[in-house]
Design an enzyme around this catalytic site. Structure first.
Site, short mmCIF file in Angstrom:
data_model
loop_
_atom_site.label_atom_id
_atom_site.label_comp_id
_atom_site.label_asym_id
_atom_site.label_seq_id
_atom_site.Cartn_x
_atom_site.Cartn_y
_atom_site.Cartn_z
N HIS A 157 -7.39 31.22 8.85
CA HIS A 157 -6.65 32.06 7.88
C HIS A 157 -6.68 33.54 8.30
O HIS A 157 -6.58 34.42 7.46
CB HIS A 157 -7.23 31.92 6.47
CG HIS A 157 -7.46 30.51 6.05
ND1 HIS A 157 -6.51 29.75 5.39
CD2 HIS A 157 -8.53 29.69 6.23
CE1 HIS A 157 -7.00 28.54 5.16
NE2 HIS A 157 -8.22 28.47 5.68
N SER A 278 6.59 54.97 23.32
CA SER A 278 7.53 55.23 22.24
C SER A 278 8.35 56.45 22.59
O SER A 278 7.86 57.34 23.29
CB SER A 278 6.75 55.46 20.95
OG SER A 278 7.49 56.28 20.06
N LYS A 284 1.69 56.21 21.61
CA LYS A 284 1.93 54.78 21.54
C LYS A 284 1.86 54.05 22.88
O LYS A 284 2.28 54.56 23.91
CB LYS A 284 3.32 54.50 20.93
CG LYS A 284 3.42 54.77 19.45
CD LYS A 284 2.46 53.97 18.59
CE LYS A 284 2.87 52.53 18.40
NZ LYS A 284 4.04 52.37 17.56
N GLU A 291 6.06 40.83 22.34
CA GLU A 291 6.93 40.75 21.16
C GLU A 291 8.26 40.09 21.50
O GLU A 291 8.79 39.30 20.72
CB GLU A 291 7.20 42.16 20.61
CG GLU A 291 5.96 42.82 20.02
CD GLU A 291 6.18 44.30 19.77
OE1 GLU A 291 7.17 44.67 19.13
OE2 GLU A 291 5.36 45.10 20.24
#
Ligand code: ARG
Length: 461
Positions: A157, A278, A284, A291
């Site tokens: 979980h 970024s 970043k 992704e």
């Protein structure tokens, strides 16, 4: 107006937009090699069975080989105007060698031809998939060995559950990819039947030798039923399903890489060559590639559904709907090949922060099961032990303590059976070492798993 190969029955070809709509050349031109290999074998068979002469066969063989060379070297461009790759190559052959070229299509239809070409093409593609899967599983196994003593929290979980070794987590993925190798191989073996000779759907009246054609093309046997041979696209569905599972496994792994590389986890740091920045936030470092794999999985799964939906209402035998098979299955192969190609080096080059992993495993009462097991081993019924440790944990949370930093008196408040040896029992290393059941996370079991995975991979060297 476009003059097409069915002129005779029809006065004119399809008009512009309709011709574009009907054409599959944009998608199927990549099968030029398979189409030519199929034709070479078919012509050879026609010759050996006496259906065409040796002279005609020699002209066809020479002509097709030259076309193959010319397309491969870029001297001949496949025309975007053609209806499909089969039509293009046959027309080019006839343009080059004249009448013998027109005999190539004896005892053949584009229906058995396209079914053969796609199988040959997918056979090659699935070999590439398998070799990339082997490589990826090997990278995972090597990393597992390199970090065999790194301890991290195992999650259920997404809550810290029990300590596991980082190696155990990596080897879980190695198992998934081993199954993917097996699944792709199984689908490849079932697909390896030769449709050529099925004709449009009913076979042919010519005395062809389907065994010979099948052998020449490296198939295991001719497809048994001519109607099934031209209608079957199970092999595309099966491959698409195997590819969806590979992509799903890659996606789950990607999701973990994304989580682990976040500032909250900091279990890993991706190499700069596999990270992006970024445009506005100077700090970043983004896991874009992982992704993308997670994102592209949706399209690969969509392709599987497209194929199933395309097939489900089709009466036997060939229907033009089936031309849509290639767009879906080729896209799945392209996407999974690309995702596999980048995944292995991402794992190979990532830095592993074993300190953060261990710190995360030290907080959060990940060894609470072990404290309960400790009591159970001392004769306290497990349900009572579970309850005592649950209450202990609740108390320690309110006190800002952990099982490691608690006093023995804290323990004893909840169960008198606790003694000072509990500290050794709940230490992370001890917790891991004790989980020595077959396939468990102990260093001993992990070493056995590494050997077993390597032995399995060696079969595909
Ligand atoms: N381009 C077609 C396909 O991909 C080839 C088969 C055409 N056969 C036919 N009867 N129209 O399916």
């Amino acid at each position: 107006m476009d003059s097409k190969l069915w002129e005779g029955r029809l006065h004119s070809g399809l008009s512009g937009a309709a011709s574009d709509y009907n054409s599959s050349i944009r998608v199927d031109s990549r099968m030029y090699r398979e189409d030519i290999l199929g034709s070479l074998a078919h012509a050879q068979m026609l010759c050996e069975t006496g259906i065409i002469s040796s002279e005609d066969n020699a002209a066809i063989q020479g002509g097709l080989s030259a076309i193959l060379d010319d397309i491969t070297s870029g001297r001949l461009a496949v025309s975007p105007e053609a209806e499909d790759i089969h039509t293009f190559i046959e027309a080019e052959l006839t343009r080059r060698i004249g009448d013998p070229g027109k005999k190539l299509h004896t005892a053949r239809s584009r229906n058995d031809q396209v079914a053969t070409d796609v199988r040959l093409y997918l056979r090659g593609q699935s070999e590439s998939i398998i070799s990339l899967l082997v490589k990826l599983a090997r990278v995972l196994t090597d990393k597992a060995e390199q970090y065999s003593d790194a301890i991290m929290p195992g999650y259920t979980h997404l809550q810290r559950a029990q300590p596991v070794s980082f190696a155990q987590q990596l080897l879980a993925y190695a198992q998934m990819f081993l199954r993917d190798i097996g699944r792709t191989n199984d689908a490849k073996a079932r697909m390896n039947r030769c449709p050529l000779g099925a004709g449009a759907l009913a076979g042919t009246s010519f005395p062809i030798d389907r065994e010979l054609t099948s052998r020449l093309l490296g198939f295991d046997a001719p497809a048994a039923n001519s109607i099934d041979a031209v209608s079957d696209r199970d092999f595309c569905v099966e491959m698409a399903c195997a590819l969806s599972l590979i992509m799903t496994h890659l996606s789950r792994l990607s999701e973990e890489l994304i989580l682990w590389s976040s500032w909250e986890f900091r279990f890993i740091e991706l190499a700069d060559e596999y990270s992006t920045g970024s445009s506005i936030m100077p700090q970043k470092k983004n896991p874009d590639l992982a992704e993308l794999t997670r994102g592209k999985t949706g399209r690969v799964n969509g392709n599987l559904i497209s194929l199933l939906t395309m097939l489900k209402g089709l009466p036997l035998a060939y229907n033009k709907d089936m031309q849509e098979d290639k767009e879906a299955i080729f896209d799945s192969f392209d996407t999974v090949l690309a995702a596999l190609t980048v995944c292995a080096p991402i794992l190979e080059t990532m830095a592993v922060n074993t300190g953060s992993m261990r710190r995360a495993a030290t907080q959060g009462f990940i060894n609470a099961t072990d404290a309960a097991d400790y009591l159970a081993a001392k004769g306290v019924p497990f349900r009572d032990a579970y309850k005592a440790v649950g209450s202990l944990v609740k108390y320690l949370i309110s006190e800002g303590k952990t099982l490691e930093s608690a006093e023995l008196s804290d323990y004893k408040r909840f169960c008198p059976a606790f003694e000072s040896d509990v500290y050794g029992f709940v230490s992370l290393d001890a917790c891991l070492k004790r989980r020595n059941s077959l396939g468990g996370t102990s260093p001993e079991q992990v070493a056995l798993q590494i050997n077993a995975v390597r032995a399995e991979l060696a079969k595909y060297e």
